[in-house]
Structure formats: C-alpha cells, structure tokens
Design an enzyme around this catalytic site. Structure first.
Site, PDB file in Angstrom:
ATOM      1  N   SER A  31       0.832  -1.219   0.000  1.00 56.66           N
ATOM      2  CA  SER A  31       0.000   0.000   0.000  1.00 56.66           C
ATOM      3  C   SER A  31       0.859   1.257   0.000  1.00 56.66           C
ATOM      4  O   SER A  31       1.756   1.389   0.830  1.00 56.66           O
ATOM      5  CB  SER A  31      -0.866   0.067   1.263  1.00 56.66           C
ATOM      6  OG  SER A  31      -1.551  -1.122   1.464  1.00 56.66           O
ATOM      7  N   HIS A  62      -4.282  -1.413  -4.481  1.00 56.19           N
ATOM      8  CA  HIS A  62      -3.365  -2.489  -4.858  1.00 56.19           C
ATOM      9  C   HIS A  62      -3.561  -2.847  -6.337  1.00 56.19           C
ATOM     10  O   HIS A  62      -4.200  -3.852  -6.653  1.00 56.19           O
ATOM     11  CB  HIS A  62      -3.637  -3.762  -4.051  1.00 56.19           C
ATOM     12  CG  HIS A  62      -3.319  -3.674  -2.598  1.00 56.19           C
ATOM     13  ND1 HIS A  62      -2.093  -4.029  -2.086  1.00 56.19           N
ATOM     14  CD2 HIS A  62      -4.057  -3.287  -1.548  1.00 56.19           C
ATOM     15  CE1 HIS A  62      -2.101  -3.852  -0.779  1.00 56.19           C
ATOM     16  NE2 HIS A  62      -3.285  -3.408  -0.417  1.00 56.19           N
ATOM     17  N   HIS A  84      -3.661 -11.303  -1.174  1.00 51.50           N
ATOM     18  CA  HIS A  84      -3.715 -11.539   0.275  1.00 51.50           C
ATOM     19  C   HIS A  84      -4.527 -12.795   0.561  1.00 51.50           C
ATOM     20  O   HIS A  84      -5.467 -13.111  -0.179  1.00 51.50           O
ATOM     21  CB  HIS A  84      -4.402 -10.361   0.976  1.00 51.50           C
ATOM     22  CG  HIS A  84      -3.740  -9.051   0.772  1.00 51.50           C
ATOM     23  ND1 HIS A  84      -3.947  -8.280  -0.353  1.00 51.50           N
ATOM     24  CD2 HIS A  84      -2.860  -8.355   1.543  1.00 51.50           C
ATOM     25  CE1 HIS A  84      -3.225  -7.166  -0.268  1.00 51.50           C
ATOM     26  NE2 HIS A  84      -2.552  -7.191   0.872  1.00 51.50           N
ATOM     27  N   TYR A  86      -6.801 -13.089   2.725  1.00 53.71           N
ATOM     28  CA  TYR A  86      -8.210 -12.776   2.987  1.00 53.71           C
ATOM     29  C   TYR A  86      -9.044 -12.608   1.717  1.00 53.71           C
ATOM     30  O   TYR A  86     -10.265 -12.575   1.766  1.00 53.71           O
ATOM     31  CB  TYR A  86      -8.356 -11.533   3.881  1.00 53.71           C
ATOM     32  CG  TYR A  86      -7.752 -10.260   3.329  1.00 53.71           C
ATOM     33  CD1 TYR A  86      -8.333  -9.579   2.271  1.00 53.71           C
ATOM     34  CD2 TYR A  86      -6.593  -9.733   3.887  1.00 53.71           C
ATOM     35  CE1 TYR A  86      -7.773  -8.413   1.774  1.00 53.71           C
ATOM     36  CE2 TYR A  86      -6.027  -8.566   3.408  1.00 53.71           C
ATOM     37  CZ  TYR A  86      -6.622  -7.912   2.349  1.00 53.71           C
ATOM     38  OH  TYR A  86      -6.062  -6.771   1.855  1.00 53.71           O
ATOM     39  N   GLU A  87      -8.381 -12.516   0.571  1.00 47.93           N
ATOM     40  CA  GLU A  87      -9.140 -12.387  -0.666  1.00 47.93           C
ATOM     41  C   GLU A  87      -9.753 -13.725  -1.090  1.00 47.93           C
ATOM     42  O   GLU A  87     -10.549 -13.766  -2.020  1.00 47.93           O
ATOM     43  CB  GLU A  87      -8.254 -11.810  -1.770  1.00 47.93           C
ATOM     44  CG  GLU A  87      -7.913 -10.354  -1.495  1.00 47.93           C
ATOM     45  CD  GLU A  87      -6.888  -9.804  -2.470  1.00 47.93           C
ATOM     46  OE1 GLU A  87      -7.299  -9.319  -3.534  1.00 47.93           O
ATOM     47  OE2 GLU A  87      -5.679  -9.854  -2.163  1.00 47.93           O
ATOM     48  N   ALA A 114       2.228  -2.449   4.594  1.00 46.42           N
ATOM     49  CA  ALA A 114       1.698  -1.590   5.650  1.00 46.42           C
ATOM     50  C   ALA A 114       1.423  -2.481   6.850  1.00 46.42           C
ATOM     51  O   ALA A 114       1.008  -3.621   6.699  1.00 46.42           O
ATOM     52  CB  ALA A 114       0.410  -0.938   5.175  1.00 46.42           C
ATOM     53  N   MET A 212      -1.268  -8.193   7.247  1.00 48.00           N
ATOM     54  CA  MET A 212      -2.073  -9.252   6.623  1.00 48.00           C
ATOM     55  C   MET A 212      -1.410  -9.818   5.367  1.00 48.00           C
ATOM     56  O   MET A 212      -2.096 -10.339   4.488  1.00 48.00           O
ATOM     57  CB  MET A 212      -3.458  -8.706   6.277  1.00 48.00           C
ATOM     58  CG  MET A 212      -4.222  -8.148   7.476  1.00 48.00           C
ATOM     59  SD  MET A 212      -5.748  -7.357   6.987  1.00 48.00           S
ATOM     60  CE  MET A 212      -6.232  -6.558   8.529  1.00 48.00           C
ATOM     61  N   SER A 213      -0.093  -9.705   5.273  1.00 47.26           N
ATOM     62  CA  SER A 213       0.572 -10.216   4.059  1.00 47.26           C
ATOM     63  C   SER A 213       1.915 -10.842   4.423  1.00 47.26           C
ATOM     64  O   SER A 213       2.009 -11.552   5.411  1.00 47.26           O
ATOM     65  CB  SER A 213       0.735  -9.065   3.048  1.00 47.26           C
ATOM     66  OG  SER A 213       1.499  -8.000   3.586  1.00 47.26           O
ATOM     67  N   ASN A 236      -0.267   2.699  11.742  1.00 51.98           N
ATOM     68  CA  ASN A 236      -1.096   2.924  12.939  1.00 51.98           C
ATOM     69  C   ASN A 236      -0.513   2.157  14.114  1.00 51.98           C
ATOM     70  O   ASN A 236       0.233   1.198  13.924  1.00 51.98           O
ATOM     71  CB  ASN A 236      -2.517   2.415  12.680  1.00 51.98           C
ATOM     72  CG  ASN A 236      -2.532   0.952  12.235  1.00 51.98           C
ATOM     73  OD1 ASN A 236      -2.357   0.668  11.043  1.00 51.98           O
ATOM     74  ND2 ASN A 236      -2.697   0.053  13.161  1.00 51.98           N
ATOM     75  N   HIS A 248      -9.200   1.552   6.870  1.00 55.64           N
ATOM     76  CA  HIS A 248      -8.341   1.424   5.687  1.00 55.64           C
ATOM     77  C   HIS A 248      -7.900   2.809   5.200  1.00 55.64           C
ATOM     78  O   HIS A 248      -6.795   2.958   4.669  1.00 55.64           O
ATOM     79  CB  HIS A 248      -9.091   0.675   4.578  1.00 55.64           C
ATOM     80  CG  HIS A 248      -8.215   0.310   3.411  1.00 55.64           C
ATOM     81  ND1 HIS A 248      -7.020  -0.379   3.553  1.00 55.64           N
ATOM     82  CD2 HIS A 248      -8.360   0.524   2.078  1.00 55.64           C
ATOM     83  CE1 HIS A 248      -6.472  -0.551   2.353  1.00 55.64           C
ATOM     84  NE2 HIS A 248      -7.259  -0.015   1.443  1.00 55.64           N
TER      85      HIS A 248
HETATM   86  N1  HPA Z   1      -3.306  -4.786  11.517  1.00 51.60           N
HETATM   87  C1  HPA Z   1      -3.220  -5.555  10.418  1.00 51.60           C
HETATM   88  N2  HPA Z   1      -2.868  -5.111   9.231  1.00 51.60           N
HETATM   89  C2  HPA Z   1      -2.562  -3.805   9.122  1.00 51.60           C
HETATM   90  C3  HPA Z   1      -2.628  -2.941  10.217  1.00 51.60           C
HETATM   91  C4  HPA Z   1      -3.024  -3.458  11.486  1.00 51.60           C
HETATM   92  O1  HPA Z   1      -3.102  -2.750  12.510  1.00 51.60           O
HETATM   93  N3  HPA Z   1      -2.271  -1.712   9.779  1.00 51.60           N
HETATM   94  C5  HPA Z   1      -1.987  -1.840   8.454  1.00 51.60           C
HETATM   95  N4  HPA Z   1      -2.168  -3.115   8.056  1.00 51.60           N
END
Ligand code: HPA
Length: 281
Positions: A31, A62, A84, A86-87, A114, A212-213, A236, A248
C-alpha cells in the site's frame, strides 16, 4: 499434478523483456509504494491478469502489475500490488508469483507492506525492518505435494530475513538519516483488524508489528532459495494501543507518508547493491 504456471508466466515476462535485461532484485510494493514503479527507467508493465498463477487483486490501492525496469542503476522487477490470504485465494496466493520471480533469475525479494505497530514508541509513519515472523495464518503456503523443481520438502526458516542484507539496509538507513527500527512481524488473516485482546496476546508472543501479508511471499521465497528483505511501513498503532479505531483510510494515508522515506531508503539500498558483484548463477 505440479503447477507449471510459474514457467508459463516467466516465459511471457521474458518475451516482453528489453534486450540484455537481467533483474537482480524483485520488490513487492505494498500500500502506498506503487509510486516507486513510476520512478523506474525503461519500464515495461504487464498486468497480473496476463500472467498465469498471479493473483487478481480486489483491494483498493493495490493495482496488480508486474513492472520491470531500472531503479538506481539496478535492473529490478516490481510487483505493484499483491494477493492476500483474505481475498480467498488460499495460502498459496503468492507462490506462483514468487516462483516466477525466481525463474527470472533475481537474487533477492524485497517485500514492503503496511502494518500496525505493537510498540507505542514506534508510531505511524515509522519504518521497521523485519528480522523474523510469526505465522498466525491458518496453514502455510507449502502444504501439498512438494515441487522439487523449486526446493526441498523440508527447509529452514532460520535467517529467513537475511541478516547480511539487513545489515546493508541498516547501514544505508544510517547514511541517509532514515530511522529504521527492527522487529518481528506477525501475520493475521484479516480482513478485519485484530481485536485489542489479540494484540495483547501477540505482544506476549513476541510480535512487534502486525499485518495481513508477507508470510505467503516469504515462505515460498525461502523454499526456492531467494534471499529476503522486509520492511513494514507503520500506518497505525495496533488496535487497543490508541484511542482511535482503525480504518483502511488511515492505512492509506500513513502508508503514503511512510512510503516517502521508504522509497528514499530503497533507492539508496539499490545503489549499494549495485556496488556488490552479482553472484555467479
Ligand atoms: N493490523 C493488520 N494489518 C494492518 C494494520 C493493522 O493494525 N495496519 C496496516 N495493516
């Protein structure tokens, strides 16, 4: 039946390669980092939808493209976007793409992503070089018949994030005045963010960043002998560590901010890679 998609995809990429093009480094641009592909010289882009075995991404931010060209004098292949877990493509979502990169002859895979930070002193916009991971996804990409053309059935994940290359990356960061933290990545399935209780548990397990990757790329990369470098852009503080619920939109905003220093770091790292001789094939 073994999967021949990587051979088919590699043949398609080769047929579009400029003459005398031999990529040394592959980058997965997460990202906010897609802009790096725009800085490539003599870039040739191929949509993931033209490459057998590549994931068709469904996530905003993406775009799915393989882009080859030159960055800082180094011939590179970038995956602009990734698939990913989750897709819904399963744990093998990135296996064919990574094997295609191996067949193209790259030495290393530089993954960017990210992530949320579990350390309150490492806030949004920071960069974290990954020094290990914890796989919290359901299973691993290598489950199923082993494809001996790429690697052995059983293989080590010690030094999965190459210590020598990380040293070079840290030296580069110091040269450029970029602060580069180090830490352990934990992969969460998503697409929901974690609960605060999960984040507390992950902290006790030894995780520093959560995303998540990464794992679906790094495991097949190590299986086929690619060296790996990984850097997370912190978008974050992980859920429960700040008063703001995650979104997001926040990920995209801080990914763009952190991406600026990561792009500077990657360009300088590639300059340093260019000074080291390519290992004999
Ligand atoms: N958790 C999971 N995936 C993420 C996060 C998070 O806090 N921030 C960016 N991708």
């Amino acid at each position: 039946m073994l999967n021949n998609s990587p051979f088919q995809a590699a043949a398609i990429v080769r047929s579009r390669m400029p003459a005398n093009f031999q990529p040394r480094v592959a980058l997965v641009l997460g990202s906010g980092l897609g802009v790096l592909a725009e800085q490539m010289q003599d870039a040739v882009a191929i949509g993931f939808d033209e490459l057998p075995g590549f994931p068709i991404s469904t996530v905003h931010g993406h775009a799915g493209q393989l882009v080859m060209g030159t960055l800082s004098g180094v011939q590179v292949v970038c995956l602009k976007g990734r698939g990913h877990f989750y897709e819904g493509y399963g744990m093998g979502v990135m296996t064919s793409a990574v094997r295609t990169l191996k067949l193209l002859g790259v030495e290393m895979l530089f993954v960017t992503n990210a992530a949320g930070s579990l350390r309150t002193e490492v806030d949004a916009g920071s960069l974290v070089a990954l020094n290990d991971h914890i796989n919290f996804l359901p299973g691993t990409p290598m489950i199923g018949p082993n494809d001996e053309r790429f690697g052995p059935r059983f293989f080590s994940m010690a030094n999965a994030y190459d210590a020598e290359l990380r040293k070079l990356l840290q030296a580069t960061a110091a040269e450029k005045g970029v602060t580069l933290h180090e830490g352990v990545y934990i992969a969460y399935p998503g697409p929901n963010f974690e609960t605060p209780a999960e984040i507390r548990a992950f902290g006790r397990l030894g995780a520093d960043v959560v995303g998540m990757s990464v794992v679906p790329e790094v495991v097949p990369a190590r299986h086929c002998g690619l060296k790996v470098v990984g850097v997370s852009v912190i978008t974050n503080l992980a859920e429960g560590l700040s008063p703001f619920p995650l979104s997001h939109e926040q990920t995209l905003k801080y990914a763009a901010i952190g991406a600026e220093s990561l792009i500077k770091l990657i360009l300088a790292f590639l300059e340093n890679v260019a000074k080291t001789p390519a290992p004999k094939a």
